[in-house]
Design an enzyme around this catalytic site. Structure first.
Site, PDB file in Angstrom:
ATOM      1  N   LYS A 240     -13.189 -40.738  66.875  1.00  0.00           N
ATOM      2  CA  LYS A 240     -12.728 -40.849  65.484  1.00  0.00           C
ATOM      3  C   LYS A 240     -13.853 -41.465  64.660  1.00  0.00           C
ATOM      4  O   LYS A 240     -14.284 -42.592  64.916  1.00  0.00           O
ATOM      5  CB  LYS A 240     -11.476 -41.739  65.415  1.00  0.00           C
ATOM      6  CG  LYS A 240     -11.053 -42.126  63.989  1.00  0.00           C
ATOM      7  CD  LYS A 240      -9.783 -42.980  63.934  1.00  0.00           C
ATOM      8  CE  LYS A 240      -9.512 -43.515  62.533  1.00  0.00           C
ATOM      9  NZ  LYS A 240      -8.311 -44.377  62.441  1.00  0.00           N
ATOM     10  N   ASP A 245     -12.016 -46.139  55.787  1.00  0.00           N
ATOM     11  CA  ASP A 245     -10.582 -45.863  55.722  1.00  0.00           C
ATOM     12  C   ASP A 245      -9.950 -46.779  54.693  1.00  0.00           C
ATOM     13  O   ASP A 245      -9.632 -47.933  54.967  1.00  0.00           O
ATOM     14  CB  ASP A 245      -9.943 -46.081  57.112  1.00  0.00           C
ATOM     15  CG  ASP A 245      -8.443 -45.804  57.097  1.00  0.00           C
ATOM     16  OD1 ASP A 245      -7.951 -45.242  56.093  1.00  0.00           O
ATOM     17  OD2 ASP A 245      -7.768 -46.139  58.090  1.00  0.00           O
ATOM     18  N   LYS A 252      -4.344 -49.113  51.541  1.00  0.00           N
ATOM     19  CA  LYS A 252      -4.230 -50.352  52.313  1.00  0.00           C
ATOM     20  C   LYS A 252      -4.195 -51.539  51.359  1.00  0.00           C
ATOM     21  O   LYS A 252      -4.854 -51.503  50.317  1.00  0.00           O
ATOM     22  CB  LYS A 252      -5.456 -50.517  53.222  1.00  0.00           C
ATOM     23  CG  LYS A 252      -5.447 -49.648  54.459  1.00  0.00           C
ATOM     24  CD  LYS A 252      -6.636 -49.948  55.350  1.00  0.00           C
ATOM     25  CE  LYS A 252      -6.694 -49.024  56.538  1.00  0.00           C
ATOM     26  NZ  LYS A 252      -5.589 -49.206  57.491  1.00  0.00           N
ATOM     27  N   ARG A 326      -5.367 -39.774  63.451  1.00  0.00           N
ATOM     28  CA  ARG A 326      -4.712 -38.811  64.348  1.00  0.00           C
ATOM     29  C   ARG A 326      -4.826 -37.379  63.804  1.00  0.00           C
ATOM     30  O   ARG A 326      -4.832 -36.420  64.570  1.00  0.00           O
ATOM     31  CB  ARG A 326      -3.250 -39.230  64.578  1.00  0.00           C
ATOM     32  CG  ARG A 326      -2.391 -39.271  63.374  1.00  0.00           C
ATOM     33  CD  ARG A 326      -1.087 -40.050  63.582  1.00  0.00           C
ATOM     34  NE  ARG A 326      -1.294 -41.496  63.576  1.00  0.00           N
ATOM     35  CZ  ARG A 326      -0.341 -42.393  63.785  1.00  0.00           C
ATOM     36  NH1 ARG A 326       0.889 -42.006  64.052  1.00  0.00           N
ATOM     37  NH2 ARG A 326      -0.592 -43.673  63.751  1.00  0.00           N
TER      38      ARG A 326
HETATM   39  N1  BES Z   1      -7.833 -47.372  61.063  1.00  0.00           N
HETATM   40  C1  BES Z   1      -6.479 -47.766  61.067  1.00  0.00           C
HETATM   41  C2  BES Z   1      -6.088 -48.594  62.296  1.00  0.00           C
HETATM   42  C3  BES Z   1      -6.683 -49.966  62.387  1.00  0.00           C
HETATM   43  C4  BES Z   1      -6.040 -51.049  61.843  1.00  0.00           C
HETATM   44  C5  BES Z   1      -7.868 -50.148  63.067  1.00  0.00           C
HETATM   45  C6  BES Z   1      -6.602 -52.302  61.951  1.00  0.00           C
HETATM   46  C7  BES Z   1      -8.422 -51.405  63.178  1.00  0.00           C
HETATM   47  C8  BES Z   1      -7.784 -52.482  62.619  1.00  0.00           C
HETATM   48  C9  BES Z   1      -5.570 -46.540  61.045  1.00  0.00           C
HETATM   49  O1  BES Z   1      -6.071 -45.433  60.392  1.00  0.00           O
HETATM   50  C10 BES Z   1      -4.316 -46.952  60.360  1.00  0.00           C
HETATM   51  O2  BES Z   1      -4.378 -47.285  59.218  1.00  0.00           O
HETATM   52  N2  BES Z   1      -3.220 -46.933  61.077  1.00  0.00           N
HETATM   53  C11 BES Z   1      -1.959 -47.332  60.570  1.00  0.00           C
HETATM   54  C12 BES Z   1      -0.918 -46.383  61.089  1.00  0.00           C
HETATM   55  C13 BES Z   1       0.401 -46.506  60.398  1.00  0.00           C
HETATM   56  C14 BES Z   1       0.290 -46.038  58.967  1.00  0.00           C
HETATM   57  C15 BES Z   1       1.400 -45.656  61.163  1.00  0.00           C
HETATM   58  C16 BES Z   1      -1.678 -48.757  61.045  1.00  0.00           C
HETATM   59  O3  BES Z   1      -2.047 -49.096  62.175  1.00  0.00           O
HETATM   60  O4  BES Z   1      -1.135 -49.527  60.282  1.00  0.00           O
HETATM   61 ZN    ZN Z   2      -8.162 -45.267  60.327  1.00  0.00          ZN
HETATM   62 ZN    ZN Z   3      -5.709 -45.461  58.284  1.00  0.00          ZN
END
Ligand code: BES
Ligand code: ZN
Ligand code: ZN
Length: 479
Positions: A240, A245, A252, A326
């Site tokens: 990935k 992000d 976020k 994903r």
């Molecule tokens: N890149 C993030 C996951 C992440 C969070 C990596 C903190 C490292 C530290 C990923 O793309 C994400 O935002 N995932 C969400 C998924 C949710 C929306 C189902 C998450 O983990 O909150």
């Molecule tokens: Zn991410």
């Molecule tokens: Zn994300």
């Protein structure tokens, strides 16, 4: 820092500083015990005491074990990089296992200085490693040399991955990542193919294209291959590579957005693994596929409520644009499986915050269908210095990503088990033949740190590199 293995007794080597690791027991028998104790040294793990007048540095260690030596070496190397000495010597502490000391030194002294106007440069140049064995056990010099060379290559590849992860989003976007891959390929004799937007469209990779659409830096897919003659086995690695992000329209919160330059750590790990494997000249064919994109916001952004058709024809209901990794992986996994018939398929991703909730910040979450493969992996990486925990699939969790309007939903309907439901989403893009050969590694926890731990200073850690190189080396030795 250079590592030089010398066929000499420890006492015969001339160096500015001699390094010794002491347990509470070996402290008792040591000639300098009383001076050390007077200075408050108790030989606690990672406790340091320097006797500058004698040219000696001591570090406490719980026992002469791999993890203890690695961690202590990291502490020593960080300390001496500030002392102004040019070199130091250390003796062999472990039969056939120079790796922990070398890794500790090379990884522990790492510091990312590229954005400092006055970068700190360490005076320290060379660590001399005596072939003199602490345990007095028999080991040939050649065996020691091979182990040392391997450790240097793997640690340098880990630091290379750290450099890439630590590069900020203004200096690392999908296009620049493709250039970095091309540079690695040119240096290390790898094949490299880069798909731009047009090629991605031709391949019907709508999921990665949708994720990257609102960025001025358009997505890329990168395919690197290391093709040795007569390979014993073939492995595909998928990473990935979200160069940033922001969460997209499901933006976020500002505090969670900071550090999201690390969302490319899976891709950077794949590059680091390819660097190491090609330098180690392992007889294993390795393919690296990277989905590079930037998850941003503008009028063209993909939206919660969109339904995307991925490369394999499956439709995805988007309910949260922050679950973008994903989506990128869905397309890249599909392409990777159609392009290479591999014996193993591993993916690396900073995929979910939930993985950290499940396993803590230091451990990679490993998921997949085959218990046999998970055990094989765990066994091969034992002693690599990386921590991996298995999170089990079950059929009940599959329900949580069902969609009323599409084939699958990109988030789960319940807030628990998020690391597993993310992996079960990926499973929709794994072919039946590959299911038992696939492992998913969620490195969201260990890929990046703002509080130094073990051999990891602030920033990217290079998670995934050491463990995977160990696994691939075990394939080379046992296939
Ligand atoms: N890149 C993030 C996951 C992440 C969070 C990596 C903190 C490292 C530290 C990923 O793309 C994400 O935002 N995932 C969400 C998924 C949710 C929306 C189902 C998450 O983990 O909150
Ligand atoms: Zn991410
Ligand atoms: Zn994300």
């Amino acid at each position: 820092m250079k590592i030089e293995l010398l066929k000499k007794e420890f006492s015969e080597i001339t160096a500015d500083l001699a390094i010794e690791f002491l347990t509470k027991e070996t402290l008792e028998d040591h000639g300098d015990a009383s001076v050390l104790k007077q200075a408050g040294f108790k030989a606690d793990q990672d406790q340091i005491c320097t006797l500058h007048e004698k040219g000696m540095i001591f570090c406490g260690i719980e026992k002469y074990g791999t993890d203890h030596l690695r961690s202590a070496s990291a502490v020593v190397s960080k300390a001496i990089s500030g002392f102004g000495y040019k070199n130091a010597k250390v003796q062999q502490y472990y039969l056939k296992n120079t790796a922990p000391i070398i890794e500790g030194f090379l990884l522990g002294s790492y510091s990312y200085q590229n954005y400092k106007s006055e970068p700190k440069k360490s005076e320290f140049e060379t660590l001399f490693l005596s072939s003199d064995n602490f345990n007095g056990e028999e080991i040939t010099f050649n065996e020691l040399r091979t182990a040392a060379d391997n450790a240097v290559i793997t640690a340098n590849a880990t630091n290379y991955t750290r450099d890439l992860v630590n590069t900020t989003p203004q200096d690392m976007n999908p296009e620049i990542m493709a250039q970095a891959a091309q540079e690695l390929a040119d240096k290390n004799g790898l094949d490299c193919e880069v798909f731009d937007e047009k090629r991605l469209e031709e391949e019907k990779m709508n999921a990665i294209l949708s994720v990257g659409r609102a960025s001025v830096h358009k997505p890329r897919m990168i395919h690197l291959s290391y093709l040795p003659e007569n390979p014993k086995t073939k492995i595909t690695l998928v990473g990935k590579g979200l160069t940033y992000d922001s969460g997209g329209l499901s933006l976020k919160p500002s505090t969670s957005m900071v550090t999201m330059k690390m969302d490319k750590a899976g891709a950077c790990a794949v590059l680091g693994i390819l660097k190491a494997v090609s330098e180690l000249k392992l007889p294993v064919e390795v393919h690296g596929f990277i989905g590079a994109a930037e998850n941003m916001v503008d009028g063209s952004a993909y939206k919660p409520d969109d339904v995307l058709t991925a490369r394999n024809g499956k439709t995805i209901e988007v309910r949260n644009t922050d679950a973008e990794g994903r989506l990128v992986l869905a397309d890249v996994l599909s392409y990777a499986q159609d392009t290479v018939d591999a014996d193993y398929l591993f993916d690396y991703a900073t995929l979910t915050g939930a993985c950290m909730v499940a396993l803590g910040p230091y451990t990679t979450g490993m998921m997949g269908h085959s218990n046999h493969l998970k055990h094989k992996f765990q066994k091969a990486i034992n002693g690599s210095g990386e921590l991996v925990g298995s999170l089990p699939f079950n059929d009940h969790l599959k329900k949580l990503i069902k969609s009323e309007i599409a084939d699958v939903c990109n988030i789960a309907s319940k807030p628990y088990g998020g690391a597993i439901t993310a992996a079960l989403f990926l499973d929709h893009f794994i072919t039946d033949e590959m299911k038992s050969r696939w492992l998913h590694f969620d490195i969201a926890g260990p890929a990046y740190t703002e509080s130094p731990w073990d051999v990891n200073p602030h920033g990217g850690t290079g998670a995934g590199v050491r463990m995977s190189v160990n696994f691939i080396r075990s394939l080379a030795e046992n296939s």
